[in-house]
Design a protein around this motif. Sequence first.
Motif, PDB file in Angstrom:
ATOM      1  N   ASN A  91     -30.891  11.822  28.211  1.00 61.49           N
ATOM      2  CA  ASN A  91     -31.421  11.357  27.289  1.00 61.49           C
ATOM      3  C   ASN A  91     -30.732   9.782  26.994  1.00 61.49           C
ATOM      4  OD1 ASN A  91     -32.201  10.457  24.610  1.00 61.49           O
ATOM      5  ND2 ASN A  91     -31.765  12.747  23.826  1.00 61.49           N
ATOM      6  N   VAL A  92     -31.397   8.946  27.600  1.00 59.17           N
ATOM      7  CA  VAL A  92     -30.655   7.527  27.581  1.00 59.17           C
ATOM      8  C   VAL A  92     -31.674   6.540  26.895  1.00 59.17           C
ATOM      9  CG1 VAL A  92     -29.782   5.580  29.360  1.00 59.17           C
ATOM     10  CG2 VAL A  92     -29.812   8.111  29.901  1.00 59.17           C
ATOM     11  N   TRP A 140     -25.449   3.551  16.387  1.00 59.79           N
ATOM     12  CA  TRP A 140     -25.180   4.069  14.884  1.00 59.79           C
ATOM     13  C   TRP A 140     -26.204   5.072  14.231  1.00 59.79           C
ATOM     14  CZ3 TRP A 140     -21.458   3.084  11.342  1.00 59.79           C
ATOM     15  CH2 TRP A 140     -21.669   3.455   9.890  1.00 59.79           C
ATOM     16  N   GLN A 141     -27.233   5.007  14.687  1.00 57.61           N
ATOM     17  CA  GLN A 141     -28.283   5.728  14.058  1.00 57.61           C
ATOM     18  C   GLN A 141     -28.083   7.281  14.819  1.00 57.61           C
ATOM     19  OE1 GLN A 141     -30.520   5.484  11.757  1.00 57.61           O
ATOM     20  NE2 GLN A 141     -30.035   3.357  11.156  1.00 57.61           N
ATOM     21  N   ILE A 142     -27.850   7.101  16.145  1.00 56.51           N
ATOM     22  CA  ILE A 142     -27.532   8.511  16.605  1.00 56.51           C
ATOM     23  C   ILE A 142     -26.241   9.135  16.256  1.00 56.51           C
ATOM     24  CG2 ILE A 142     -26.923   9.435  18.813  1.00 56.51           C
ATOM     25  CD1 ILE A 142     -28.474   7.173  20.286  1.00 56.51           C
ATOM     26  N   VAL A 201     -22.475   9.868  20.875  1.00 62.57           N
ATOM     27  CA  VAL A 201     -23.245   8.737  21.800  1.00 62.57           C
ATOM     28  C   VAL A 201     -22.399   8.045  22.551  1.00 62.57           C
ATOM     29  CG1 VAL A 201     -22.933   7.643  19.762  1.00 62.57           C
ATOM     30  CG2 VAL A 201     -24.702   6.972  21.433  1.00 62.57           C
ATOM     31  N   VAL A 202     -22.425   7.623  23.759  1.00 62.46           N
ATOM     32  CA  VAL A 202     -21.795   6.588  24.604  1.00 62.46           C
ATOM     33  C   VAL A 202     -22.271   5.477  24.562  1.00 62.46           C
ATOM     34  CG1 VAL A 202     -20.430   6.681  26.587  1.00 62.46           C
ATOM     35  CG2 VAL A 202     -20.604   8.760  25.794  1.00 62.46           C
ATOM     36  N   LEU A 203     -21.751   4.337  24.310  1.00 62.57           N
ATOM     37  CA  LEU A 203     -22.370   3.031  24.141  1.00 62.57           C
ATOM     38  C   LEU A 203     -21.898   2.232  25.285  1.00 62.57           C
ATOM     39  CD1 LEU A 203     -24.280   0.916  23.059  1.00 62.57           C
ATOM     40  CD2 LEU A 203     -22.190   0.297  21.216  1.00 62.57           C
ATOM     41  N   ILE A 228     -25.793  11.288  23.852  1.00 66.17           N
ATOM     42  CA  ILE A 228     -26.774  10.392  24.345  1.00 66.17           C
ATOM     43  C   ILE A 228     -26.092   9.181  24.632  1.00 66.17           C
ATOM     44  CG2 ILE A 228     -28.553   8.892  23.475  1.00 66.17           C
ATOM     45  CD1 ILE A 228     -29.232  11.221  21.559  1.00 66.17           C
ATOM     46  N   HIS A 229     -26.704   8.452  25.860  1.00 66.38           N
ATOM     47  CA  HIS A 229     -25.911   7.245  26.341  1.00 66.38           C
ATOM     48  C   HIS A 229     -26.927   6.224  26.026  1.00 66.38           C
ATOM     49  CE1 HIS A 229     -23.157   9.288  28.933  1.00 66.38           C
ATOM     50  NE2 HIS A 229     -24.101  10.304  29.156  1.00 66.38           N
ATOM     51  N   VAL A 230     -26.309   5.111  25.551  1.00 64.75           N
ATOM     52  CA  VAL A 230     -26.969   4.047  25.152  1.00 64.75           C
ATOM     53  C   VAL A 230     -26.250   2.652  26.121  1.00 64.75           C
ATOM     54  CG1 VAL A 230     -27.284   2.116  23.398  1.00 64.75           C
ATOM     55  CG2 VAL A 230     -27.482   4.549  22.589  1.00 64.75           C
TER      56      VAL A 230
END
Length: 466
Positions: free
Chosen positions: A138-139, A22-24, A31-33, A8-10
Amino acid sequence: MTDSPNPIHVVGGGLAGSEAAWQIARAGVPVVLHEMRGVPGVRTDAHHTDGLAELVCSNSFRSDDWEYNAVGLLHAEMRALDSVIMACGDLNQVPAGGALAVDREGFSQAVTARLEAHPLVTIVREEIAGLPPEDWDNVIVATGPLTSPALAEAILKTTGEKSLSFFDAIAPIVHADSIDFDIAWRQSRYDKEGPGGDAAAYVNCPMDKGQYEAFIDALLAGPKAEFKEWENVPYFDGCLPIEVMAERGRETLRHGPMKPVGLTNPRDPQVKAHAIVQLRQDNALGTLFNMVGFQTKLKHGAQAEVFRMIPGLQDAQFARLGGLHRNTFLNSPKLLDRQLRLKAMPRLRFAGQVTGVEGYVESAAMGLLAGRLAAAERLGRPLEAPPQETAVGALVEHITGGHLEGPGGISKFQPMNINYGLLPPLEAPKTDAEGRRINPKDRGRAKKRLMSMRAMEALKGWRDDA
């Protein structure tokens, strides 16, 4: 052995984006931040570092009283949901009476370290110009009120909407060793102890009537920063510049951030101050204090001159002067569903201040929820938003449909802090748990406690079913 789910990308490494990531990761999803701060030549109008979850305005998360304050209730709910923002806030708290305030540098460093250390989190320093790539299915967009112009323009083009905007202001920070403690004294209002157990967390600077009147005159006359292209942008009432409050009436400040109640000058306890300016510790060393409620749009040259009129601050040295920047937020009731997804492009979720919540913990709470919703979707385990009886659920209800419309269907949606008015009402109890009659003046407080207890029970049920 099952394959790892796609990441998932944030987008955005502020409070909401850091919490979402963090939650992901805690849900077992990569997750990629993406954070643009740290890219050479890329900056915002308010940030000073490239650390994750940097606090750009106050260092306070406000009241930590979960039983009788809606902000404290939100704190408790987030702690129950393994919030990294609350965990790092608790570890980096500084004295602040009944509030939870943090050492802003230590807090940011702690959040950054936890995310960097998590094996499922990848932090990429880059600016997402325009909409995220189409293959990102999913972003979470958690770019906050200082969203880059390219991304903001792309979002607006997709929705066909104009973003709403409001001014946000920053308070000055004073070096503690420049405060005159022959005049100022330490005391929390009503001697209330905070999470750290300190009942003398604030520095208080008293004014008599003449000093107050002279200060108001100077405040009103001082040169202000002007932003002609923003002239029609409203202020958010929760963060009004102090001179704007003064323009609403000469007594406004005396009943607001400069109210003298609950404080006694130890040098002259029989004389009540006409007004009191409070400063709150801003870092763990206790070397910096911010001026509570003194966010301002005074020009920098005028700030030092006007604020040194305050007794005890006549020789003040400022580590940072106040400022003003523009925030933006979506017309969320029209654009977002209860999963915080963009109706026009459901692969995009939004979190944080850009959704129309106001405040650090409110923004982080929306990041927490967006992260959990996104992870559940990725894992094929549909998850509904928490019930409205919870503080988190009440915020979702507000931003996705709890607003009113004005004449002609014009939206009156505005940013909102968490408050008990967003939760479904309860009748004030007339008797306590032992059947004893509650004094009518105490029933409102008793009702808040019942609403908080109901919220925590509802949250437990939602968490356990998730």
